[in-house]
Write an enzyme that holds these catalytic residues in place. Structure first.
Site, PDB file in Angstrom:
ATOM      1  N   ASN A  44       0.824  -1.215   0.000  1.00  0.00           N
ATOM      2  CA  ASN A  44       0.000   0.000   0.000  1.00  0.00           C
ATOM      3  C   ASN A  44       0.858   1.266   0.000  1.00  0.00           C
ATOM      4  O   ASN A  44       0.348   2.359   0.198  1.00  0.00           O
ATOM      5  CB  ASN A  44      -0.898   0.028   1.227  1.00  0.00           C
ATOM      6  N   HIS A 130     -14.031  -1.308   6.422  1.00  0.00           N
ATOM      7  CA  HIS A 130     -12.866  -2.022   6.948  1.00  0.00           C
ATOM      8  C   HIS A 130     -13.153  -2.655   8.319  1.00  0.00           C
ATOM      9  O   HIS A 130     -13.927  -2.106   9.104  1.00  0.00           O
ATOM     10  CB  HIS A 130     -11.729  -1.000   7.080  1.00  0.00           C
ATOM     11  N   GLU A 177     -16.123   4.960   3.620  1.00  0.00           N
ATOM     12  CA  GLU A 177     -14.701   5.144   3.288  1.00  0.00           C
ATOM     13  C   GLU A 177     -14.538   6.016   2.047  1.00  0.00           C
ATOM     14  O   GLU A 177     -15.418   6.059   1.193  1.00  0.00           O
ATOM     15  CB  GLU A 177     -14.051   3.773   3.035  1.00  0.00           C
ATOM     16  N   SER A 181     -11.323  -0.396   0.518  1.00  0.00           N
ATOM     17  CA  SER A 181     -10.018  -1.059   0.560  1.00  0.00           C
ATOM     18  C   SER A 181      -9.927  -2.333  -0.273  1.00  0.00           C
ATOM     19  O   SER A 181      -8.833  -2.745  -0.619  1.00  0.00           O
ATOM     20  CB  SER A 181      -9.618  -1.348   2.006  1.00  0.00           C
ATOM     21  N   ASP A 206     -13.375   7.311   6.414  1.00  0.00           N
ATOM     22  CA  ASP A 206     -12.034   6.743   6.519  1.00  0.00           C
ATOM     23  C   ASP A 206     -11.325   6.919   5.168  1.00  0.00           C
ATOM     24  O   ASP A 206     -11.721   6.323   4.177  1.00  0.00           O
ATOM     25  CB  ASP A 206     -12.143   5.260   6.901  1.00  0.00           C
ATOM     26  N   HIS A 209      -7.250   4.925   1.998  1.00  0.00           N
ATOM     27  CA  HIS A 209      -6.747   4.625   0.643  1.00  0.00           C
ATOM     28  C   HIS A 209      -6.883   5.803  -0.309  1.00  0.00           C
ATOM     29  O   HIS A 209      -6.544   5.670  -1.488  1.00  0.00           O
ATOM     30  CB  HIS A 209      -7.470   3.408   0.076  1.00  0.00           C
ATOM     31  N   LYS A 240       0.073   3.866   4.704  1.00  0.00           N
ATOM     32  CA  LYS A 240      -0.105   3.582   3.279  1.00  0.00           C
ATOM     33  C   LYS A 240       0.653   4.622   2.456  1.00  0.00           C
ATOM     34  O   LYS A 240       1.866   4.564   2.381  1.00  0.00           O
ATOM     35  CB  LYS A 240      -1.582   3.459   2.972  1.00  0.00           C
TER      36      LYS A 240
HETATM   37  C1  LIG Z   1      -5.384  -0.087   6.475  1.00  0.00           C
HETATM   38  C2  LIG Z   1      -6.672   0.444   6.911  1.00  0.00           C
HETATM   39  C3  LIG Z   1      -6.900   0.777   8.240  1.00  0.00           C
HETATM   40  C4  LIG Z   1      -5.924   0.465   9.319  1.00  0.00           C
HETATM   41  O1  LIG Z   1      -4.829   1.298   9.305  1.00  0.00           O
HETATM   42  P1  LIG Z   1      -3.468   0.805   9.969  1.00  0.00           P
HETATM   43  O2  LIG Z   1      -2.694   2.031  10.194  1.00  0.00           O
HETATM   44  O3  LIG Z   1      -2.855  -0.133   8.982  1.00  0.00           O
HETATM   45  O4  LIG Z   1      -3.829   0.087  11.244  1.00  0.00           O
HETATM   46  C5  LIG Z   1      -8.108   1.377   8.572  1.00  0.00           C
HETATM   47  N1  LIG Z   1      -9.043   1.600   7.639  1.00  0.00           N
HETATM   48  C6  LIG Z   1      -8.871   1.248   6.352  1.00  0.00           C
HETATM   49  C7  LIG Z   1      -9.952   1.526   5.372  1.00  0.00           C
HETATM   50  C8  LIG Z   1      -7.690   0.654   5.955  1.00  0.00           C
HETATM   51  O5  LIG Z   1      -7.532   0.286   4.698  1.00  0.00           O
END
Ligand SMILES: *Cc1c(COP(=O)(O)O)cnc(C)c1O
Length: 386
Positions: A44, A130, A177, A181, A206, A209, A240
């Site tokens: 990522n 997620h 989101e 993801s 969120d 990505h 990421k």
């Molecule tokens: C990767 C991810 C997370 C978690 O983040 P980390 O820092 O890896 O714990 C949370 N939400 C989504 C949508 C993700 O893809």
């Protein structure tokens, strides 16, 4: 008592067994494991910042000044200037008052949802949210509802069905989101915000990505859609596109204060190392700077190229799912690709629903045109060999 060995055997039988891989470097264009060198389409690290010199320097300089461990929770003496700076700069980057830094996105989701919600409240999630958002919702004690992916009509029905008595004392939170993801698509954010306003709910977005990838200066999906005002809580990870680790929840000053008073993953955990906060900060500064702009350009050219060659529709971000369906079938394709020198994992239940297994390709700004051409050739070959 249930035997752990037979539980594992059942996972193997169902083609759902997982094991770890160890490589010489976690990010970058290639993945080295033993004698094997694979082209990495599973990371990522979208902008290829994972090994960036400015981030490395920020880490070593911070260790020189602050040492390694943070020694305590932020509530005690675990906070340092890098923690303060990452919070100030993310808040202003996303155009909100305030922000709180967590060790990772998973912990941020658990802490944030647990802080905002309590028994009697309702949280409504897109079905494809997620795991961290689902777990945080469940732990919060609120009533958890889900709507089919991006289905506004269904969301409307749920909102209409909620008992609005005593609403002054209760909260309703919608969670979705910026870029999903596992599917790489985006939500109908304007319609969601309209509903949110009609029903006086809150919205958590969120941007794990989408941060760094889309929007002006990499500000993500809400900014690109001119919707940031409608988002009450914006979360993103630095694991990421920022090439580091850590996460923030960005919101109003009052809400940030509430989160820091209530978020158990924040309060009852040792603060992230100062060098981690500094790495996240360096990643953020790269994303909004000239290098970030260049890397986004390369990334989007790579995505265009791959989708054109495979004749599939172009996702908004760097996640390109090749939906296969059957779990075993997907595993075999991933194994074929592995043999051909490509790391692109099969994603299976419970990460995605049963029967929707897929090869998840993530493209990075580190890939060259030649890498993409190689991937296309090998995908076509692997699909034909099944
Ligand atoms: C990767 C991810 C997370 C978690 O983040 P980390 O820092 O890896 O714990 C949370 N939400 C989504 C949508 C993700 O893809």
């Amino acid at each position: 008592m249930r035997d752990p060995g037979s539980e594992l055997n059942k996972l193997r039988e169902d083609n759902l067994y997982r094991e770890l891989k160890y490589g010489a470097s976690a990010t970058g264009r290639t993945f080295h494991s033993g004698d094997l060198s694979l082209l990495n389409f599973s990371s990522n690290d979208y902008l290829g910042l994972g090994a960036n010199e400015a981030i490395k320097e920020a880490v070593t300089e911070t260790i020189a000044s602050y040492g390694v461990g943070s020694g305590a929770s932020r509530m005690l003496s675990g906070g340092t200037t890098p923690h303060l700076l990452i919070e100030k700069e993310t808040a202003s980057f996303f155009g909100k008052d305030s922000s709180l830094f967590f060790a990772n996105g998973y912990g941020a989701a658990l802490g944030t949802l647990g802080a905002i919600l309590q028994k009697g409240d309702t949280v409504i999630l897109d079905k494809l949210c997620h795991a961290s958002l689902i777990d945080g919702s469940r732990l919060s004690g609120a009533t958890v509802r889900t709507f089919p992916h991006n289905n506004i009509e269904n969301l409307k029905t749920i909102l209409n069905s909620i008992n609005k008595e005593n609403q002054k004392e209760k909260r309703i939170l919608i969670v979705t989101e910026g870029i999903f993801s596992m599917d790489g698509d985006v939500p109908p954010i304007k319609e969601i915000i309209k509903l949110k306003e009609q029903h006086q709910t809150l919205l958590l977005l969120d941007e794990a990505h989408s941060f760094g990838i889309i929007g002006e200066s990499g500000k993500g999906f809400a900014h690109r859609e001119n919707c940031i005002k409608g988002v009450d809580f914006l979360m993103t990870t630095f694991g990421k596109s920022a090439g580091a680790a850590g996460s923030v929840t960005v919101s109003s000053r009052t809400c940030t204060e509430l989160i820091l008073n209530r978020a158990r993953s924040f309060i009852y955990s040792t603060a992230p190392m100062p060098s981690q906060a500094a790495a996240a900060l360096a990643g953020l500064r790269l994303i909004k700077g000239k290098l970030g702009e260049e890397r986004r350009g390369t990334l989007h050219r790579n995505i265009d190229h791959l989708c054109n060659e495979l004749q599939i529709s172009r996702p908004q971000g760097a996640i390109i799912p090749l939906i296969i369906g059957d779990e075993l079938h997907a595993l075999k394709i991933a194994e074929n690709l592995h043999r051909e020198g490509i790391l692109a994992p099969a994603i299976r239940y419970p990460t995605v629903s049963k029967g929707s297994a897929r090869i998840r390709i993530t493209v990075s700004a580190n890939h060259s045109e030649k890498d993409i051409a190689f991937l296309v050739k090998k995908i076509k070959k692997s699909l034909n060999n099944i």
